[in-house]
Structure formats: C-alpha cells, structure tokens
Design an enzyme around this catalytic site. Structure first.
Site, PDB file in Angstrom:
ATOM      1  N   ASP A 144       0.887  -1.255  -0.053  1.00  0.00           N
ATOM      2  CA  ASP A 144      -0.054  -0.154  -0.066  1.00  0.00           C
ATOM      3  C   ASP A 144       0.717   1.292  -0.111  1.00  0.00           C
ATOM      4  OD1 ASP A 144      -2.368  -1.605   0.121  1.00  0.00           O
ATOM      5  OD2 ASP A 144      -2.194  -1.852   2.541  1.00  0.00           O
ATOM      6  N   ASP A 166      -0.785  -2.478  -4.135  1.00  0.00           N
ATOM      7  CA  ASP A 166      -2.233  -2.768  -3.635  1.00  0.00           C
ATOM      8  C   ASP A 166      -2.932  -1.573  -3.602  1.00  0.00           C
ATOM      9  OD1 ASP A 166      -4.348  -4.235  -2.825  1.00  0.00           O
ATOM     10  OD2 ASP A 166      -3.620  -4.583  -0.821  1.00  0.00           O
ATOM     11  N   ASP A 170      -5.268   2.877   2.623  1.00  0.00           N
ATOM     12  CA  ASP A 170      -6.150   2.059   3.456  1.00  0.00           C
ATOM     13  C   ASP A 170      -6.217   2.513   4.810  1.00  0.00           C
ATOM     14  OD1 ASP A 170      -6.473   0.400   1.283  1.00  0.00           O
ATOM     15  OD2 ASP A 170      -5.303  -1.323   1.999  1.00  0.00           O
ATOM     16  N   ARG A 217     -12.899   1.779  -5.614  1.00  0.00           N
ATOM     17  CA  ARG A 217     -12.493   2.399  -4.388  1.00  0.00           C
ATOM     18  C   ARG A 217     -12.209   3.747  -4.338  1.00  0.00           C
ATOM     19  NH1 ARG A 217      -8.771  -2.461  -1.450  1.00  0.00           N
ATOM     20  NH2 ARG A 217     -10.118  -4.087  -2.022  1.00  0.00           N
TER      21      ARG A 217
END
Length: 650
Positions: A144, A166, A170, A217
């Site tokens: 991330d 990724d 997050d 997302r």
C-alpha cells in the site's frame, strides 16, 4: 444499536460537544497547518507539534525518527528509495511527516501506522511505484501507499499516491477521527479503501481529492459510522469493461455517507450504496456518468459535528487540479507555536535542528515571556513572529546587566545566526540602572552577530547599550535592517560594528536627569575598510531630555583597536532640541573627527549646520542610500519588499 450510539460507546464526541469553529476563508482552508473535519475533533490532531524538527534524506533517518517514541516534525527532502522493494516504514504516534516543497517522495515502499497509533499528520509527499508488473488486482503483493489499522486522529493532506502494489490508501479496522484532504490518487486499480471491520466505528472526512486514472475504491467505505465526502473530483476512470468493480464512491455495509458538491466526469456507478447503508447526495455535478446513482436514508448532518465551507461543484475540477497534491510552498516553512506547542521561545529555538536548511517560523502568542533567548550560529533561517494585534502585545524581557556576563551575557536576546527575521515583537532589558550601583550598567535588550538580520515593527527598550548590532569579527560583514520600529535608551544605545540601517523608525533618547549630558545615541565601531556602518534614515529622534544635553554619537574602539573607525550617517531624519549643537564627541582617547560621522538633510529643532556638524554632500549621499548599505556581495535587498505584520489590513 444506532451508528450514533455505537460511536458514543467508543468515546466519540456528540454533535453538541463538537462546537463548530467559525468558517475559514478559502485560502486558510487550502493551506491551514491544522486539520479540519473529523480529525479536528475530540482533542484534535497536532502531529509532531512540540517535538524537534528534523530533515531526512535517507530511509534509515526516516525510519529512525518516524518510529521514535517522542514527537517529531519530520521534513522529507528528496526521494527516499525504500528497500527491500515494497517494505514498510513504521510511523509511530505524535509525528508530522511533510515533504519539502515538491521534493519529498517515498518510492517503492509504504508508510504503516500500526494499531494504537494516534496523532499523525502526513502531508505533501509523493508516494509511488511499488507496483509489481502483472499484479493489477494486488493479489500477490500487499504494498500500500499508506496503511493504518485501529488508529485515531490522523490527517492525510496534499499527497500524491500513484502506481502502488495494492491500495493507495487503506484506512482499516475501526480507525477514528480521520481527515483525507487535497490528495491525488492516480494510475491505479484500488485507490482508497475504508473498513475491514464489522464494527460501525470510523468517522472520516474526505474533501478536495482528485481521483484520476483509477478503477475502484474512490473510496469504498465499509461500516463507517460517518463518512463525509465533499468537493472531490473523479475523472478519467479506468475502463476495462468490468460492470461491477469499476465505480466511484461506494457506501458499503452499514455506512452512513454524505456526498456534497463533488464532480463526477465519465464515471461508471458514480455513487452507490448497499441496501443496509444510507447515502445522501446533494449539489454534485454528473457529467457523462453511467450506472448507479443511489440515494436513500437520512445518513447524518456533518454540520452537527464541525463547520466547513463548500466550494461550488462546478468550480471543483479547477480548484482540485490546482491545489491538490504536493505544493511547492508547503513543507518549506515549519511553524512552531509558543506557548501552545513549546512552553518558551527558547524551547522552540532548541527544537530547530543544527544546520537548519528550511525556514522555521516561531509564532509567539501575546504575552510577556521573561526569559533569555539564544539563537546559535548553526540555526539560521528563523522568523520570530508575534501574533498579537501590535508589537506591544508580545514582549520578551529579562534583567541582566553587563556586569554579569558582558554584552552577550546581558542581552535578553542574542542572535548569532544569519537570515533571521523578527516581526511584531518587543524586546526589553528592564535592569534598573538607577536602583543598582554597578561599574558596568550596560544591559542589552538585543544583540546580533549574524548576517542578513531583519527587524520589522519591533521595539527595543532599555537604558545603556539597548541594541548592539555586531559581527563575529571586526573584518566580517554583518548586515541588519530595522524598519518601522522603536528604539529607546540613553548611553550608546545603538552601537556595534555591523552595517545597520534604521529606516522609518522612532528613536527615543531618554533623560538621565542631567542638564548637560544625558547620553549618546550611537557608538559605532565600524571596521576601517567597511564604508558602511550605521544609517539612520527617514526616521524621528525624540527626547524628553533638556535642550542641548544629548549627543548623536561617539566613536567606539573596542580594546583600543585603531582599525575600528566608526561610520554613522543620519539622513533626512528629524532631530529634537535635546541634541547638542556639537553633537559628536570623543571616546576613550579617540577623536570623533577621525571617525566618519555626518548628517544629510536633517531637520527639526535639533538640526543645524555648523563647523562641528559635518554635512554629507549630495554626491556622497547618492552613494549612501539604503541599498548601498545592505547590498553586500550577494545583493541583499530586504527593503524592497514589505511583509504585512499580524493585524494589518490588506
């Protein structure tokens, strides 16, 4: 259990407790150094405030300071290549990590906030390029950009996230009081996920972000108690034919989401909600969108928690393109607040790193600070800014006379560093020379030895030797510019060997009660090869001393050094009746006539033209302007630009 009750059970503030602050103007929103939205509630998010300032250029230094137990303000200067590829740098609590201008980058790695971490600010960084070729779905590498688990009070602002392995960002596992603002998310599949929990806990503000070249997302918000999205711009969505997993904003689980004045351009499923979620949308612009536009439920009222200002949705693309992502004017000026973050002015100075390579502003709140302040030579590029309505509101004062430590020891403030500015402040040495019998009654309010020192809208108060502008050695050039200021004293109260310009200021010569000799305004010790010593120009000298009882100056030869040949020019300045008809006098066996003293177009009751008052010619005066005194070898010209002081009208 309702979402509000669930949040209260976890210690969140209620809407009533979260009294909204007054709305800020647009510029303050863009560049504020404190967070807004949910990260501002329940005590707020201050990051490394109160800690030392450090500049890092290597992974080892970043990891050392970011993972430390104590607070730090960490400036990232340049690109830091993280090894091994895709690995994490742990960020502990009470940290501010900020890129310097547009130079700060984290490459091939992530920043990780582990459970329990709190009070973190991450700003103005580019985090990029941990993508593993062929792993578009991020199934084989968990690389991330920023990952946080079970944290609280985090502000992610003005960063760019691109081409990671990724998720770009997050926010996971019951994290609370988070604000994500003015970031760019691009060139990626899974941009920004929130959740990974069955609890309805997270409170998050997401505003003025630009999602471009991403697939999904943007964000996905799962089981958020409150998700407030406003003024975001979604454009150039990746289109790979996926009918489900290409989308804009998604309220998943039991999320309560409010979307306001955002802009969706060419986006599939711009905003959607699970049947168990609630989503309120108002004021957004939809251009060329397809698919789901879900709206149901009441969600919540963000203004019950905090105040905010909405930009018009139509203006969002231009605003976000301009202001999101790293900015060249962020991270270059570190702000240290006294006493909010540092209890004393000296504590703030101590927080500045040796060899400081970025501007540091010490903002000093109104009040009286009884302390000595020492700025060592290895801490340049400081600004001391009083934040009161005028300079009298913020006072730094002490009472040490020269007898206890010489000029350096007695000075209330000693500035040995270069490139230092002080604004809207008062410096005082309140040693009472009339009450104490000493052989050395000098008591400095300010001493400088650095080069390129600026005082704007400042006051210097004392008696003997109030203001000393000096240099490290006789033959070293140091320059000081004093503008729109006030200086008072009696004996030699403006003195030293630095090249010093006092411009548009008020100088008060205090009476010592004598009918014949109350003191001396200047005592210059200019190096003989330096043509420029003191210039007092466009100013007023005033005095309550009897007429004919004050000297303009005398030549100071420290330790009898014949190479100190004072130079003083008083030009276009008003003189009081207290000035003697023969205003220059000898000192320590050295005649004033051997010094370089002159007047030019002085006026007022104390002005005269006599054989004892050398007048500079027009030709010579043309070579003794402010610029001539200050330029030096580097062309320094602080007089050509004026910074407004706090409280002045624009």
């Amino acid at each position: 259990m309702t979402a509000l009750v669930a949040v209260l059970a976890l210690g969140a503030v209620t809407p009533a407790e979260a009294a909204p602050p007054a709305p800020r103007p647009p510029a303050a929103d863009r560049w504020a150094d404190r967070p807004h939205g949910f990260a501002s509630l329940a005590g707020g998010t201050t990051g490394g405030r109160g800690g030392k300032v450090v500049t890092v250029r290597t992974q080892a230094d970043l990891a050392r300071y970011a993972g430390a137990a104590e607070p730090y303000v960490i400036r990232v200067a340049g690109a830091i290549d993280v090894e091994p590829f895709g690995s994490s740098v742990t960020v502990a609590s009470d940290k501010t990590i900020v890129g310097v201008g547009t130079t700060g980058e984290i490459v091939h790695g992530e920043l990780q906030l582990k459970p329990g971490t709190h009070n973190v600010i991450i700003r103005n960084l580019t985090i990029r390029d941990s993508y593993v070729e062929g792993d578009w779905d991020g199934k084989t590498s968990d690389f991330d950009g920023i990952q946080m688990d079970s944290v609280h009070h985090v502000w992610i602002d003005h960063n760019r996230f691109t081409h990671m392995g990724d998720g770009l960002l997050d926010v996971r596992k019951d994290s609370q009081y988070v604000t994500v603002s003015y970031n760019r998310f691009d060139n990626h599949n899974k941009a920004f996920g929130i959740g990974w929990t069955d609890n309805v806990t997270t409170q998050i503000t997401i505003d003025h972000n630009w999602f471009s070249g991403t697939k999904q997302r943007n964000p996905s918000a799962d089981n958020c108690a409150y998700a407030h999205l406003y003024n975001n711009y979604l454009s150039a969505q990746v289109t790979d034919g996926d009918p489900v997993w290409s989308y804009g904003n998604w309220a998943r689980g039991r999320t309560r989401m409010v979307i306001e004045n955002s802009y969706y351009e060419g986006v599939q499923h711009p905003y959607q909600a699970d049947a168990t979620a609630e989503l309120v949308e108002r004021g957004s612009v939809l251009r060329g969108t397809t698919g789901r536009h879900d709206e149901w439920g009441a969600a919540f009222d963000p203004r019950a928690f905090y105040a905010y200002r909405l930009d018009p949705a139509a203006a969002v693309p231009a605003l976000v393109k301009r202001f999101s992502g790293p900015q060249k004017n962020l991270g270059t000026d570190t702000v240290l607040d006294v006493p909010a973050a540092y209890p004393t002015v000296q504590a703030a100075v101590d927080a500045v790193p040796a060899g400081n390579d970025g501007r540091v502003t010490v903002r000093i709140a109104p009040g009286t600070y009884r302390e000595k302040v020492r700025v060592p030579a290895d801490k340049p590029r400081l600004t001391f800014q009083g934040t009161g309505r005028d300079r009298s509101g913020t006072v730094i004062v002490y009472d040490t006379p020269n007898a206890y430590g010489g000029s350096s020891g007695s000075a209330t403030v000693l500035i040995a560093a270069s490139d230092v500015t002080a604004r809207n402040l008062t410096f005082v040495n309140d040693f009472d020379e009339a009450a104490v019998e000493l052989n050395a009654e000098q008591a400095l309010a300010m001493k400088t030895t650095g080069d390129r020192i600026v005082f704007e809208n400042t006051a210097f108060k004392g008696n003997q030797d109030t203001l000393m502008t000096d240099s490290p050695r006789l033959d070293v050039l140091s320059r000081v510019y004093i503008r729109d200021s006030y200086i008072e004293g009696d004996v030699d109260f403006v003195y030293g060997r630095a090249t010093t310009v006092i411009d548009r200021s008020l100088i008060r010569a205090l009476s010592r009660g004598s009918a014949t000799n109350n003191g001396y305004v200047t005592a210059a010790s200019t190096w003989k090869d330096n043509p420029y010593g003191f210039l007092i120009t466009g100013s007023r000298i005033v005095s309550d001393a009897p007429a004919g009882s004050f000297h303009l100056g005398r030549p100071w030869h420290p330790s009898g050094n014949p190479d100190a040949v004072g130079q003083v020019l008083i030009r276009e300045t008003e003189l009081p009746a207290a000035i003697k008809s023969s205003p220059w006098t000898d000192m320590g066996g050295f005649s004033w006539r051997d010094a370089r003293f002159a007047e030019y177009r002085t006026y007022g009751p104390g002005a005269a033209v006599t054989p004892d008052r050398p007048q500079m010619s027009d030709t010579d005066a043309a070579r003794h302007e402010v610029a001539d005194y200050l330029a030096g070898p580097d062309g320094w010209a602080p007089h050509t630009s004026r910074t407004r002081t706090h409280g002045e009208k624009s």
